[in-house]
Each structure stands twice: as structure tokens, then as C-alpha cells.
Write a protein that holds these residues in place. Structure first.
Motif, PDB file in Angstrom:
ATOM      1  N   GLY A  11     -12.233 -11.651  20.149  1.00  0.00           N
ATOM      2  CA  GLY A  11     -13.529 -11.746  19.473  1.00  0.00           C
ATOM      3  C   GLY A  11     -14.706 -11.326  20.340  1.00  0.00           C
ATOM      4  N   THR A  12     -15.852 -11.119  19.696  1.00  0.00           N
ATOM      5  CA  THR A  12     -17.079 -10.737  20.391  1.00  0.00           C
ATOM      6  C   THR A  12     -17.471 -11.781  21.430  1.00  0.00           C
ATOM      7  N   MET A  13     -17.312 -13.070  21.065  1.00  0.00           N
ATOM      8  CA  MET A  13     -17.712 -14.134  21.983  1.00  0.00           C
ATOM      9  C   MET A  13     -16.514 -14.798  22.660  1.00  0.00           C
ATOM     10  N   ASN A  14     -15.422 -15.012  21.910  1.00  0.00           N
ATOM     11  CA  ASN A  14     -14.274 -15.737  22.456  1.00  0.00           C
ATOM     12  C   ASN A  14     -12.974 -14.974  22.244  1.00  0.00           C
ATOM     13  N   THR A  15     -12.087 -15.102  23.231  1.00  0.00           N
ATOM     14  CA  THR A  15     -10.750 -14.518  23.115  1.00  0.00           C
ATOM     15  C   THR A  15      -9.742 -15.660  23.151  1.00  0.00           C
ATOM     16  N   PRO A 145      -6.099  -6.890  10.719  1.00  0.00           N
ATOM     17  CA  PRO A 145      -7.464  -7.351  10.459  1.00  0.00           C
ATOM     18  C   PRO A 145      -7.580  -8.848  10.783  1.00  0.00           C
ATOM     19  N   GLU A 146      -8.655  -9.192  11.481  1.00  0.00           N
ATOM     20  CA  GLU A 146      -8.862 -10.571  11.924  1.00  0.00           C
ATOM     21  C   GLU A 146      -8.764 -11.611  10.790  1.00  0.00           C
ATOM     22  N   PRO A 147      -9.455 -11.389   9.662  1.00  0.00           N
ATOM     23  CA  PRO A 147      -9.398 -12.426   8.629  1.00  0.00           C
ATOM     24  C   PRO A 147      -8.009 -12.573   8.024  1.00  0.00           C
ATOM     25  N   GLY A 166     -17.720 -14.979  12.691  1.00  0.00           N
ATOM     26  CA  GLY A 166     -17.727 -14.887  14.147  1.00  0.00           C
ATOM     27  C   GLY A 166     -19.117 -14.713  14.723  1.00  0.00           C
ATOM     28  N   ALA A 167     -19.160 -14.322  15.994  1.00  0.00           N
ATOM     29  CA  ALA A 167     -20.440 -14.106  16.653  1.00  0.00           C
ATOM     30  C   ALA A 167     -21.013 -12.738  16.282  1.00  0.00           C
ATOM     31  N   GLY A 168     -20.129 -11.732  16.138  1.00  0.00           N
ATOM     32  CA  GLY A 168     -20.589 -10.364  15.890  1.00  0.00           C
ATOM     33  C   GLY A 168     -20.488  -9.929  14.445  1.00  0.00           C
ATOM     34  N   THR A 169     -19.495 -10.434  13.734  1.00  0.00           N
ATOM     35  CA  THR A 169     -19.293 -10.000  12.346  1.00  0.00           C
ATOM     36  C   THR A 169     -18.832 -11.160  11.462  1.00  0.00           C
ATOM     37  N   ILE A 170     -19.045 -10.963  10.150  1.00  0.00           N
ATOM     38  CA  ILE A 170     -18.430 -11.847   9.154  1.00  0.00           C
ATOM     39  C   ILE A 170     -17.364 -10.983   8.487  1.00  0.00           C
ATOM     40  N   GLY A 191     -23.637 -12.168  12.135  1.00  0.00           N
ATOM     41  CA  GLY A 191     -22.819 -13.269  12.665  1.00  0.00           C
ATOM     42  C   GLY A 191     -23.676 -14.191  13.510  1.00  0.00           C
ATOM     43  N   GLY A 192     -23.019 -15.066  14.254  1.00  0.00           N
ATOM     44  CA  GLY A 192     -23.720 -16.093  15.025  1.00  0.00           C
ATOM     45  C   GLY A 192     -24.739 -15.536  16.013  1.00  0.00           C
ATOM     46  N   ASP A 193     -24.438 -14.380  16.627  1.00  0.00           N
ATOM     47  CA  ASP A 193     -25.381 -13.805  17.603  1.00  0.00           C
ATOM     48  C   ASP A 193     -26.725 -13.472  16.949  1.00  0.00           C
ATOM     49  N   ILE A 220     -28.417 -25.359  20.645  1.00  0.00           N
ATOM     50  CA  ILE A 220     -29.143 -26.158  19.627  1.00  0.00           C
ATOM     51  C   ILE A 220     -28.547 -25.851  18.245  1.00  0.00           C
ATOM     52  N   LYS A 221     -28.331 -24.552  17.997  1.00  0.00           N
ATOM     53  CA  LYS A 221     -27.744 -24.158  16.690  1.00  0.00           C
ATOM     54  C   LYS A 221     -26.379 -24.814  16.500  1.00  0.00           C
ATOM     55  N   GLU A 222     -25.532 -24.761  17.539  1.00  0.00           N
ATOM     56  CA  GLU A 222     -24.170 -25.305  17.388  1.00  0.00           C
ATOM     57  C   GLU A 222     -24.195 -26.821  17.200  1.00  0.00           C
ATOM     58  N   ARG A 223     -25.126 -27.498  17.856  1.00  0.00           N
ATOM     59  CA  ARG A 223     -25.163 -28.972  17.745  1.00  0.00           C
ATOM     60  C   ARG A 223     -25.914 -29.451  16.516  1.00  0.00           C
ATOM     61  N   GLY A 292     -13.402 -19.179  11.938  1.00  0.00           N
ATOM     62  CA  GLY A 292     -14.356 -18.679  12.937  1.00  0.00           C
ATOM     63  C   GLY A 292     -15.356 -19.767  13.307  1.00  0.00           C
ATOM     64  N   GLY A 293     -16.026 -19.579  14.443  1.00  0.00           N
ATOM     65  CA  GLY A 293     -16.957 -20.598  14.937  1.00  0.00           C
ATOM     66  C   GLY A 293     -18.062 -20.932  13.953  1.00  0.00           C
ATOM     67  N   GLY A 294     -18.569 -19.914  13.231  1.00  0.00           N
ATOM     68  CA  GLY A 294     -19.674 -20.127  12.291  1.00  0.00           C
ATOM     69  C   GLY A 294     -19.293 -21.013  11.120  1.00  0.00           C
TER      70      GLY A 294
HETATM   71  N1  LIG Z   1     -21.108 -25.880  15.066  1.00  0.00           N
HETATM   72  C1  LIG Z   1     -21.456 -24.612  14.932  1.00  0.00           C
HETATM   73  N2  LIG Z   1     -22.416 -24.261  14.029  1.00  0.00           N
HETATM   74  C2  LIG Z   1     -22.794 -22.976  13.879  1.00  0.00           C
HETATM   75  N3  LIG Z   1     -22.287 -21.943  14.592  1.00  0.00           N
HETATM   76  C3  LIG Z   1     -21.338 -22.237  15.500  1.00  0.00           C
HETATM   77  C4  LIG Z   1     -20.878 -23.563  15.720  1.00  0.00           C
HETATM   78  N4  LIG Z   1     -19.923 -23.528  16.703  1.00  0.00           N
HETATM   79  C5  LIG Z   1     -19.805 -22.227  17.080  1.00  0.00           C
HETATM   80  N5  LIG Z   1     -20.658 -21.449  16.374  1.00  0.00           N
HETATM   81  C6  LIG Z   1     -20.886 -20.005  16.510  1.00  0.00           C
HETATM   82  O1  LIG Z   1     -19.677 -19.302  16.241  1.00  0.00           O
HETATM   83  C7  LIG Z   1     -19.715 -18.045  16.935  1.00  0.00           C
HETATM   84  C8  LIG Z   1     -18.423 -17.862  17.710  1.00  0.00           C
HETATM   85  O2  LIG Z   1     -17.369 -17.878  16.804  1.00  0.00           O
HETATM   86  P1  LIG Z   1     -15.979 -17.134  17.104  1.00  0.00           P
HETATM   87  O3  LIG Z   1     -15.419 -17.640  18.376  1.00  0.00           O
HETATM   88  O4  LIG Z   1     -15.167 -17.250  15.865  1.00  0.00           O
HETATM   89  O5  LIG Z   1     -16.522 -15.647  17.317  1.00  0.00           O
HETATM   90  P2  LIG Z   1     -15.738 -14.365  17.815  1.00  0.00           P
HETATM   91  O6  LIG Z   1     -14.360 -14.395  17.240  1.00  0.00           O
HETATM   92  O7  LIG Z   1     -15.829 -14.285  19.296  1.00  0.00           O
HETATM   93  O8  LIG Z   1     -16.620 -13.203  17.185  1.00  0.00           O
HETATM   94  P3  LIG Z   1     -16.216 -11.997  16.174  1.00  0.00           P
HETATM   95  O9  LIG Z   1     -15.096 -12.488  15.311  1.00  0.00           O
HETATM   96  O10 LIG Z   1     -17.464 -11.709  15.412  1.00  0.00           O
HETATM   97  O11 LIG Z   1     -15.826 -10.850  17.045  1.00  0.00           O
HETATM   98  C9  LIG Z   1     -20.916 -18.097  17.881  1.00  0.00           C
HETATM   99  O12 LIG Z   1     -22.016 -17.390  17.312  1.00  0.00           O
HETATM  100  C10 LIG Z   1     -21.203 -19.583  17.938  1.00  0.00           C
HETATM  101  O13 LIG Z   1     -22.551 -19.862  18.276  1.00  0.00           O
END
Ligand SMILES: Nc1ncnc2c1ncn2[C@@H]1O[C@H](COP(=O)(O)OP(=O)(O)OP(=O)(O)O)[C@@H](O)[C@H]1O
Ligand SMILES: [Mg+2]
Length: 359
Positions: A11-15, A145-147, A166-170, A191-193, A220-223, A292-294
């Protein structure tokens, strides 16, 4: 020969990686190299990954290889034709994949067969780049495909719509018990970014004297992030320009920024429903799966429910263990792929002259 299967969500943010030996890890998609000889000596390493990068960030040159779900500089839409930038992103992505594989302790002498989840509509060029990287660090690799990988981690018997936020895409995908076609998938470049950036912009307008760093905005957004009709105060302590920290209520800009994400998800779901046969709508609406994180955003399930209620009865489920859902689904796919199919991929690689480089 003995085999280790791995499923990777790159992922863009996490692997995240899950392996058939029961090991699994998740790390930020980031690499850091010591800035100079002082840093190298102090850190005692040539390259750092994940949390260590965050910890020693001032002493490192940092590369995050993905932007909006695509390899940076891999195409015109992801930074343009900067050859040295592209080489840097490729090297960083390869090291991250290698490090992910090492983190699950592959037994020596085992063949590594992997399935890697990538954004649903990643460009052909970008997919090719990722496939080449994956094949440098595994014996045989395929992309999905991821989804679809996220959905495959569920024992889902019915038609369903998976949304991977995710962080980069939905990424959205229609699940119906077979490999999806292009028509069944949709990627939204949001996405989250983007939420983090939007929140910072709104904060700069609403509370110009407060200083808000990107990492702080994200946490702050995540919490505290939320969507829905009820606004409640979110007091946080923030440093101010030339002054002492102050308690600031960030609820209005935070709610507005989070709502942009929820609206993008709803738009994606509407577009998928428009594409798919109305005969399936009621079943699909009843089985909307969020990963995904979002997907952790508070109030998102109710928001989707009320936005789509005019279509019929809506059922939204958040996948549990969202950090590993994509990697777990990818591992399941890897383990359920027939041996002949793995062999066919390997033979095709050999015909095209591909050889795995020794790690
Ligand atoms: N509790 C939460 N509320 C809102 N957003 C959150 C929360 N926890 C994590 N996120 C967001 O989720 C995103 C990361 O999610 P994820 O690890 O699924 O992304 P990714 O797989 O790395 O990205 P992508 O799939 O777009 O390449 C970040 O933008 C993060 O801030
Ligand atoms: Mg992802």
C-alpha cells in the motif's frame, strides 16, 4: 522443493505480509538512508525501514515510493518523467518488498510464491513496474486487484461490493465468486492522505495562529475523525506561532475533511451500482464490505447507509483486522491457485528470459 506462500498488500502508506508459515507483519511503506557518515556510524545500518525511519527521521534521507497508489515518477500522472526519481522509487519499493519477505522468516531453500495486491485500476505501465519488482524478490509472483484480495479474505458466498479505503486510493470491486474483470473494478484517486491535506488547509483558514504538522493532523484524524449529522467538540492542544500551546476545538474542519472521504466512497458506490445490472442491486446493497485503514472512520457505515437508502435496504460491514485483510486474502488466493497455474506463470517468466536475482 518446499514452498513458502506469501500474500502481500503493497500500500501507499502500509505494507502488510502474511505467510503460509503463520508469520505476518505490517510496516510503513518507507525507506530511510543515513544522511551522512555521522548518521551511518551512529545508526550502524545502511538502510532503515518502517518505524525506525520515523524514529530517526532527522538523520535520514527518506523515500516513500508510492503516491496515489502508484509508483512515484512511474508515469506522467505520478510525477512525470524523472528517470533518477523513478530509479529511486523502484529501489525503495524493492527494498521494502525484500524486507517484508525477510520479516516473515522464510526458511532457507524454500521457493517463494507470492500474490501481491495492487490498486484496482493501476495503469498498465505501473502494473508492469510492480510485477518486475515483485519477481526480483520472489520466485514466482502474480498481481491481483487490491479490493479483490480484501474481499477474498472473507467467506463471502453472496454478491458483494468491497470498498478498500487506503491512503492513496479508494478501490471498489464487485465480488461474485470469480476473478474480476476491468468492468468490475473502480479506483478513485482519493484517500486518507488527501483528507490529511484538506484538514490542514481548513485548519490554516479557521485557526491561522495554530501550528499543525502533517503527522499530527493524521493522528488527530485517526483518533477523533468522524462523519455524520451530529457535530461534537474535539478539543486538542496545539502549539501556536510565537506563543504557548492552546486548546483548540478542531471539530468543524475535521468533520468537513472527513466528509470529503465519505462522499468519495458514496460516489464510488453509486458509480458501481450504475455499472452493474439492477437485478443485483438489492443483494449488493445488502453486502457492502469496508476494508483499509479509512474504513475505521467513525460514523462511515451510517453515512453510507443513509446516503444510499433511496436505492433500498443497505447493509454495511467493516472487515475486522483491516490492516491484514488484503494480505490475508492475497495469501488465500496464493494457496488456492492450482499448481499448474503457478507452473504456467513460472514457465512464461522463463520464456521471457526472467531470472530471479539472488537476494
Ligand atoms: N481510525 C481511522 N480513521 C480514519 N482514517 C484512518 C484511521 N486509521 C487509519 N486511517 C487512515 O487509513 C490510511 C491507511 O490505510 P491503509 O493502510 O489501508 O492504506 P494503504 O493500503 O497503505 O494505501 P493504498 O491502499 O491507498 O495504497 C491512512 O490515510 C490513515 O490515516
Ligand atoms: Mg491498501
Amino acid at each position: 522443493m518446499d514452498i513458502l506462500f506469501v500474500g502481500i498488500d503493497f500500500g501507499t502508506m502500509n505494507t502488510a505480509i502474511v505467510a503460509s508459515n503463520g508469520m505476518r507483519t505490517v510496516q510503513q511503506t518507507v525507506v530511510g538512508w543515513p544522511r551522512d557518515y555521522v548518521a551511518r556510524k551512529k545508526l550502524g545500518k545502511e538502510v532503515l525501514f518502517g518505524e525506525e525511519v520515523q524514529l530517526h527521521r532527522l538523520a535520514l534521507n527518506i523515500v516513500r515510493p508510492f503516491h496515489k497508489g502508484a509508483l512515484k515518477y512511474g508515469s506522467a500522472s505520478s510525477g512525470g518523467a524523472d528517470q533518477s526519481g523513478l530509479e529511486r522509487s523502484k529501489l525503495a519499493a524493492k527494498l521494502i518488498l525484500e524486507n517484508a519477505i525477510q520479516s516473515v522468516d522464510p526458511p532457507s531453500g524454500h521457493q517463494i510464491l507470492g500474490v501481491v495486491g495492487v490498486p484496482a485500476e493501476a495503469s498498465v505501465q505501473n502494473k508492469q513496474l510492480l510485477l518486475e519488482l515483485a519477481r526480483e524478490v520472489m520466485d514466482v509472483a502474480v498481481l491481483v486487484p487490491e479490493p479483490f484480495a480484501v474481499g477474498f479474505c472473507q467467506d463471502q458466498a453472496q454478491n458483494a461490493l468491497v470498498v478498500d479505503i487506503g491512503a492513496g486510493t479508494i478501490d471498489l470491486c464487485h465480488l461474485y465468486g470469480a476473478l474480476p474483470t476491468e468492468h468490475d473494478q473502480l479506483t478513485i484517486a482519493y484517500g486518507g492522505d488527501y483528507v490529511d491535506e484538506d484538514f490542514m488547509k481548513r485548519m490554516a483558514e479557521a485557526v491561522p495562529h495554530a501550528r499543525l504538522a502533517l503527522g499530527v493532523a493524521r493522528s488527530i484524524k485517526e483518533r477523533h475523525g468522524f462523519v455524520g449529522t451530529e457535530l461534537h467538540p474535539v478539543p486538542v492542544s496545539l502549539p501556536t506561532r510565537g506563543g504557548t500551546p492552546q486548546i483548540v476545538d478542531v471539530s468543524v474542519p475535521l468533520h468537513a475533511a472527513c466528509t470529503t472521504l465519505a462522499d468519495a466512497v458514496v460516489d464510488g458506490l453509486r458509480e458501481m451500482l450504475d455499472r452493474l445490472d439492477p437485478e443485483f442491486h438489492s443483494e449488493l446493497l445488502a453486502h457492502i464490505l469496508l476494508g483499509g485503514g479509512g474504513s475505521q472512520l467513525r460514523g462511515l457505515d451510517d453515512y453510507i447507509d443513509s446516503a444510499l437508502e433511496s436505492y433500498g435496504q443497505v447493509g454495511v460491514t467493516r472487515l475486522h483486522d483491516s490492516a491484514f485483510a488484503g494480505a490475508t486474502g492475497a495469501l488465500r488466493l496464493a494457496m488456492s491457485m492450482p499448481e499448474e497455474d503457478w507452473k504456467a506463470v513460472q514457465q512464461a517468466d522463463q520464456r521471457s528470459g526472467f531470472r530471479r536475482r539472488a537476494a
